[in-house]
Enzyme design. Sequence first.
Site, mmCIF file in Angstrom:
data_model
loop_
_atom_site.group_PDB
_atom_site.id
_atom_site.type_symbol
_atom_site.label_atom_id
_atom_site.label_comp_id
_atom_site.label_asym_id
_atom_site.label_seq_id
_atom_site.Cartn_x
_atom_site.Cartn_y
_atom_site.Cartn_z
ATOM 1 N N LEU A 186 39.919 69.121 77.564
ATOM 2 C CA LEU A 186 39.423 70.055 78.581
ATOM 3 C C LEU A 186 38.141 69.466 79.155
ATOM 4 O O LEU A 186 37.082 69.519 78.524
ATOM 5 C CB LEU A 186 39.162 71.431 77.973
ATOM 6 C CG LEU A 186 40.382 72.339 77.744
ATOM 7 C CD1 LEU A 186 41.373 71.711 76.778
ATOM 8 C CD2 LEU A 186 39.949 73.706 77.238
ATOM 9 N N ILE A 187 38.232 68.882 80.337
ATOM 10 C CA ILE A 187 37.119 68.128 80.894
ATOM 11 C C ILE A 187 36.489 68.856 82.068
ATOM 12 O O ILE A 187 37.181 69.369 82.949
ATOM 13 C CB ILE A 187 37.572 66.710 81.322
ATOM 14 C CG1 ILE A 187 36.376 65.858 81.743
ATOM 15 C CG2 ILE A 187 38.654 66.762 82.405
ATOM 16 C CD1 ILE A 187 36.702 64.377 81.891
ATOM 17 N N LYS A 268 36.418 81.072 77.762
ATOM 18 C CA LYS A 268 36.861 79.944 76.930
ATOM 19 C C LYS A 268 38.167 80.266 76.205
ATOM 20 O O LYS A 268 39.011 79.384 76.025
ATOM 21 C CB LYS A 268 35.762 79.564 75.941
ATOM 22 C CG LYS A 268 34.555 78.921 76.614
ATOM 23 C CD LYS A 268 33.571 78.356 75.630
ATOM 24 C CE LYS A 268 32.446 77.613 76.340
ATOM 25 N NZ LYS A 268 31.512 76.967 75.397
ATOM 26 N N GLY A 290 34.389 69.786 74.317
ATOM 27 C CA GLY A 290 33.100 69.143 74.108
ATOM 28 C C GLY A 290 32.069 70.059 73.475
ATOM 29 O O GLY A 290 30.867 69.799 73.574
ATOM 30 N N GLN A 299 28.764 79.015 71.424
ATOM 31 C CA GLN A 299 29.108 77.973 70.468
ATOM 32 C C GLN A 299 28.489 78.206 69.087
ATOM 33 O O GLN A 299 28.321 77.257 68.312
ATOM 34 C CB GLN A 299 28.727 76.596 71.029
ATOM 35 C CG GLN A 299 29.537 76.246 72.269
ATOM 36 C CD GLN A 299 29.089 74.977 72.966
ATOM 37 O OE1 GLN A 299 28.461 74.120 72.348
ATOM 38 N NE2 GLN A 299 29.398 74.846 74.243
ATOM 39 N N CYS A 458 34.948 49.781 98.388
ATOM 40 C CA CYS A 458 35.268 49.630 96.973
ATOM 41 C C CYS A 458 36.429 48.643 96.883
ATOM 42 O O CYS A 458 37.020 48.291 97.895
ATOM 43 C CB CYS A 458 35.610 50.964 96.311
ATOM 44 S SG CYS A 458 37.113 51.744 96.939
#
Length: 485
Positions: A186-187, A268, A290, A299, A458
């Site tokens: 999960l980013i 969450k 994370g 958390q 690029c």
Amino acid sequence: MHFIIRLFPEITIKSPSVRKRMARQLADNIRIIVRREFASARVRQDWDKLDVNVRGHEDDATALAMTRLLSGIPGIANFARVRTFEAGDLHKIYEDTASIWGAALKGHTFRVRAKRTGNHAFSSTELEQYVGGGLNQNFESAGVKLRDPDITVQLELRDDVLYVIEDKHQGLGGFPIGTQGDVISLISGGFDSTVASYQCVKRGLRTHYCFFNLGGKAHELGVKEMAYYLWHRFGSSHRVKFITVPFEGVVKEILEKVDPSCMGVVLKRLMLKAAEQVAQRAKAEALVTGEAVAQVSSQTLTNLKCIDQATSALVLRPLALMNKGDIIDVARDIGAEALAASIPEYCGVISVKPSASLRLHKVEEAEAAMDMSVLEEALENAKAQLIDTVMADVEKGQAQVDSVAQPLEGDVVIDIRHPEEIEIKPLVLDPAALVIPFYNLNEAYSKLDATKRYLLFCDRGVMSELHASYLKDEGHRNVAVYRPD
């Protein structure tokens, strides 16, 4: 150009069959990655090492490119660039070593270290003394120094083959990707989820990326860039997916129906519920977050336990016991610090007075008051794409941009590549290009001279086109893409 690859120590202590399987996977991964740049590359597997030969390339640019490629492949303890000679007597070994190291010793203290395998008429110590004495007598060194010298000349003698080590580098460690299964990370693009994803890749997990879009094109663009960077730098031996789940409707429902003390935990929990279904579709065996213990109110151990009870899936938290400063240090080491710091945060769900000790029954009561069809709708509208196409996915409706093969007078080329890429392959222009890494471009562009046209560059033109389109959407008309012939 010849490289010797040493396996990560935890691979070498495995049973013979597991060790052989992991070494074979590492050889395959190296072969896939290196041959994209050097088609002539050959990889050979031995019991305790891998040999990589890039035929027809002995230049510094190849050495630099190979060093960057090999340093980003999980499973490698260290690797050395070597010159190979047919072994002879002590004097021939000295002469071969001198041809590589003699001139480089000028003004420096040095020592010689040798490893031998096989039967020879001399010991390792005698080999070190003979070669070291010859180098000291015949070249303008600052003398032999056995402890902490400026240079250590390393030799490996295996039966009738001499390897003179030109330079040695630390590898990434960990296990080869493809040996440990699939996970969904999960980013969000910030420091924590970025480093957690990297730790999974490093441990040999095939890591797919799941992004919950809480609102904002800029955030989605930044997260795609971060996921692409992690994959391209450390995991490109295996194709993975990037999944976007539109969560704006879920956020709206939370804001309207959930008590502020529960908002963060409920969000969450719903992310884990959705991610569990994403993982089932991708046949992934675990979810990755994370989160670190006590970093924020959601958390605490109590709240993390409450969050985990939303899913039956295995949830991995690689950063659970890490300090924030240490997490940022890892992001810096892997070249992701600046990008992570530049990604905008979406703060739509912030409790004014969040609870650090929620009970499950209270959270479940809050969820019961919600219309959970918004979660089903988000999953129905989720979009999965292969990571190697993610940067080319310019959304429909974005402004089209021009491509320019030759700059006109007054045009300014901006090199938006990562600094490491620029170091390996500099863009030589007259006048020189501006260097503004892609992760600083959006902020820096508004400060440029608006009377000039800017051409973004690029290597493949994909990222420059995406950023040019975004800048046009933001109202900048003086931008195009530089694609030299």
